[in-house]
Write an enzyme that holds these catalytic residues in place. Structure first.
Site, PDB file in Angstrom:
ATOM      1  CB  SER A 133      34.269  60.880  48.054  1.00 61.13           C
ATOM      2  OG  SER A 133      33.628  62.003  47.526  1.00 61.13           O
ATOM      3  CG  ASP A 173      28.831  63.689  52.417  1.00 63.57           C
ATOM      4  OD1 ASP A 173      29.491  64.738  52.463  1.00 63.57           O
ATOM      5  OD2 ASP A 173      29.299  62.584  52.760  1.00 63.57           O
ATOM      6  CB  THR A 223      36.485  59.274  56.621  1.00 64.37           C
ATOM      7  OG1 THR A 223      35.488  60.256  56.451  1.00 64.37           O
ATOM      8  CG2 THR A 223      36.058  57.969  55.983  1.00 64.37           C
ATOM      9  NE  ARG A 282      26.909  58.311  52.141  1.00 61.82           N
ATOM     10  CZ  ARG A 282      27.826  59.178  52.539  1.00 61.82           C
ATOM     11  NH1 ARG A 282      28.681  58.899  53.507  1.00 61.82           N
ATOM     12  NH2 ARG A 282      27.909  60.358  51.954  1.00 61.82           N
ATOM     13  CB  THR A 290      32.840  58.604  57.512  1.00 61.46           C
ATOM     14  OG1 THR A 290      33.224  59.918  57.883  1.00 61.46           O
ATOM     15  CG2 THR A 290      31.576  58.679  56.677  1.00 61.46           C
ATOM     16  N   GLY A 314      39.302  61.248  53.655  1.00 61.95           N
ATOM     17  CA  GLY A 314      39.775  62.460  52.988  1.00 61.95           C
ATOM     18  C   GLY A 314      38.710  63.205  52.218  1.00 61.95           C
ATOM     19  N   GLY A 315      37.432  62.962  52.531  1.00 62.16           N
ATOM     20  CA  GLY A 315      36.360  63.706  51.862  1.00 62.16           C
ATOM     21  C   GLY A 315      36.479  63.566  50.357  1.00 62.16           C
TER      22      GLY A 315
END
Ligand code: DON
Length: 579
Positions: free
Chosen positions: A463, A433, A391, A114, A409, A483-484
């Site tokens: 997520s 985010d 994403t 991340r 993403t 899809g967030g």
């Protein structure tokens, strides 16, 4: 008299028998799922399977498997190929998560790559003078970018668990960038939609549009020379070819020119890390998923724990009763997400508690099987929801029994919309985010609190939910989704479709889905959920609304006979391919 009576009863008995054979007992314990498996067929193969959002990238993965590579080699090749062929989500300027199952060691590794907040980031960096959140700054400026993690993550996986060289697995991506590839329908369409935003940046304009600023057509060739050079530096030098040297200098220069924060020191300090996956069980299956800083795994397990207490199969797939129970579980999970989830290196996330069965039992006890509980009874607030296909997830398995589930993403489609000058890749806008201010939702309508406040070196809550499902110690399903905020629920439903409703993987991926994220108090349903089901849900107190597609869950399943691939039909151009 007797004769007349039996003459009346006999036809009635025959009719009852016909109805019973036709429709089965009304409340049978094990209602069979008729239909879905018959109308959705997975791609079947004996030796290995690759499923991604893009046909070119899936074929790249397949060739690596065929050449003797394992699932990790192929996944890394797919990851770099998608950075070329699906520039809206495939990336080297973003970040993500990878789950790897190592068959030989019988062990699952969770790789966290991340993005991280740069050292100069601060809690209030997206607040204006009046203390209000400035969403434009957290989404559409150079300040929106976290330090990219993708290159570190993919190379970490390859170094530790791959068998091929960097040059071998990166060669297809470099070739696709240098020589170009035919633009597919999905890319042409998404560039059209992003034209205005991408045209604001001269470097993005020069790459993604014609010299006169016009659109590329379906079938025309897209060449990305700067990107080819950047990828070649990575292939030659490894991570230092991105986090140091020329590329790092270009990123820092881009930041300086655009008012961003990332420095060469931030880049040099970036590390991908391995974490302990979260685990749960459901009717004899084991579910292994991504831990924080993803919220996905924790809440999948939490919701499965709640839902295991109901006879879902008997209630029926996508019946109003089943949807009601799923929606109530979702509300609780998303409410917990807003309070307790964040980067575990900065905040103690109560993972054990949230995934405990007795905690789920308490929630279950509070759920009325007939009536929706208003979200405001769970916690206050009114928010908006946003999702677009930015994403991307891919799933692979190889003939050695290894499996890879990867979601990565740029956050929005084409991230912040800014390309690093000279390096040819887009920057993420993942800083959105974070929770810029308690009680103020991010672009996905998701709330956060101090657990997910901005801090230097911290990773924003995600997520993204790469997930593996095991039976008798062997991986049987590899799945995940973009899809967030909807990702977690999309993955939950694929898992339930397999584990509770016995669907084959193609059916599990294709059938209509629903989404509730606690706030706003809206039950999103895909077209395909029938209007009379929607009316029943309304009568139970839900606020249903039809929605565009919920997630795109490219998945692989495995049993003793082979591999089954399912590209999500919601995504044009996605491909499942095996050999
Ligand atoms: O990490 C997250 O949760 C988000 N940045 C993911 C964004 C996303 O899935 C958008 N896609 N469709």
């Amino acid at each position: 008299m007797r004769w007349r009576l039996s003459a009346g009863i006999l036809p009635a008995l025959v009719l009852a028998l016909v109805l019973l054979l036709r429709f089965g007992p009304v409340a049978a314990q094990e209602t069979p799922i008729i239909g879905y498996n018959a109308i959705h067929h997975p791609v079947v193969a004996r030796h290995g399977m690759v499923v991604s959002a893009d046909g070119i990238a899936s074929r790249v993965g397949l060739e690596i498997l065929r050449a003797g590579g394992n699932a990790v080699d192929a996944a890394v090749a797919v990851g770099f190929a998608l950075a070329v062929t699906v520039p809206r989500a495939g990336n080297i300027g973003g970040g993500g998560f990878m789950l790897v199952y190592l068959a030989k060691e019988k062990r699952t590794v969770a790789i966290d790559y991340r993005e991280m907040a740069p050292a100069a980031a601060g809690r209030d960096m997206f607040l204006d003078a009046a203390g209000n959140v400035d969403g434009r700054r957290s989404r559409f400026t150079h300040l929106a970018s976290g330090v990219p993690g993708t290159v570190a993550g993919l190379l970490h996986a390859l170094d530790r668990y791959g068998t091929m060289s960097r040059r071998q697995v990166m060669a297809p991506a470099i070739r696709l960038a240098r020589e170009g590839f035919a633009i597919g329908f999905g890319l042409a369409d998404s560039l059209k939609r992003a034209q205005q935003r991408l045209s604001r940046d001269a470097d993005a304009r020069a790459i993604f549009f014609k010299p006169d600023g016009g659109l590329y057509d379906y079938g025309e060739t897209l060449v990305q020379r700067d990107l080819a050079a950047t990828l070649s530096r990575i292939a030659d030098q490894g991570a230092p070819g991105f986090y140091g040297g020329e590329t790092a200098r270009m990123i820092a220069a881009e930041m300086k020119a655009g008012g961003g924060l990332i420095t060469t020191a931030d880049l040099a300090a970036y590390r991908a890390v391995e974490r302990q996956p979260v685990r749960g069980t459901f009717h004899g299956y084991e579910v292994v998923a991504m831990p924080p800083p993803s919220s996905g795994g924790v809440h999948i397990i939490e919701m499965l724990n709640i839902l295991e207490g109901y006879r879902l199969r008997e209630l029926g797939h996508n019946s109003a009763r089943t949807i009601h129970l799923m929606a109530e579980a979702m509300k609780h999970a998303y409410a917990d997400r807003s309070e307790y989830l964040g980067d575990p290196d900065f905040y103690t996330v109560p993972v054990a508690r949230l995934t405990a069965r007795d905690y789920a039992a308490t929630i279950r006890a509070s759920i009325d099987p007939e009536r929706a509980r208003p979200s405001t009874d769970i916690a206050p607030g009114r928010l908006a929801v946003y999702e677009s296909p930015q994403t991307t997830h891919f799933s692979l398995m190889d003939r050695f029994g290894n499996a890879v589930s990867n979601t990565y993403t740029l956050n929005f489609s084409y991230g912040s919309g800014y390309v690093v000058k000279g390096a040819g890749f887009l920057l993420n806008n993942e800083m959105d985010d974070f929770s810029a201010k308690p009680g103020v939702p991010n672009a996905f309508g998701l709330l956060g609190n101090k657990a997910n406040a901005i801090a230097p070196g911290k990773r924003p809550l995600s997520s993204m939910t790469p997930t593996l499902i095991f039976r008798d110690g062997k991986p049987v399903v590899v799945t995940g989704s973009p899809g967030g905020g909807r990702i977690i629920n999309a993955v939950l439903q694929v898992a339930l479709n397999v584990m509770a409703f016995d669907m084959n993987i193609a059916a599990a991926v294709a059938v209509p889905r629903i989404h509730h994220q606690w706030l706003p108090d809206v039950l999103w349903v895909e077209p395909g959920i029938s209007p009379d089901t929607v009316r029943l849900l309304q009568s139970m107190g839900h606020h249903p609304r039809y929605s565009r597609s919920i997630g795109r869950t490219h998945s692989v399943a495995h049993d003793k006979n082979g591999f089954y691939g399912a590209a999500d039909p919601r995504m044009p151009g996605a491909l499942a391919i095996g050999y």
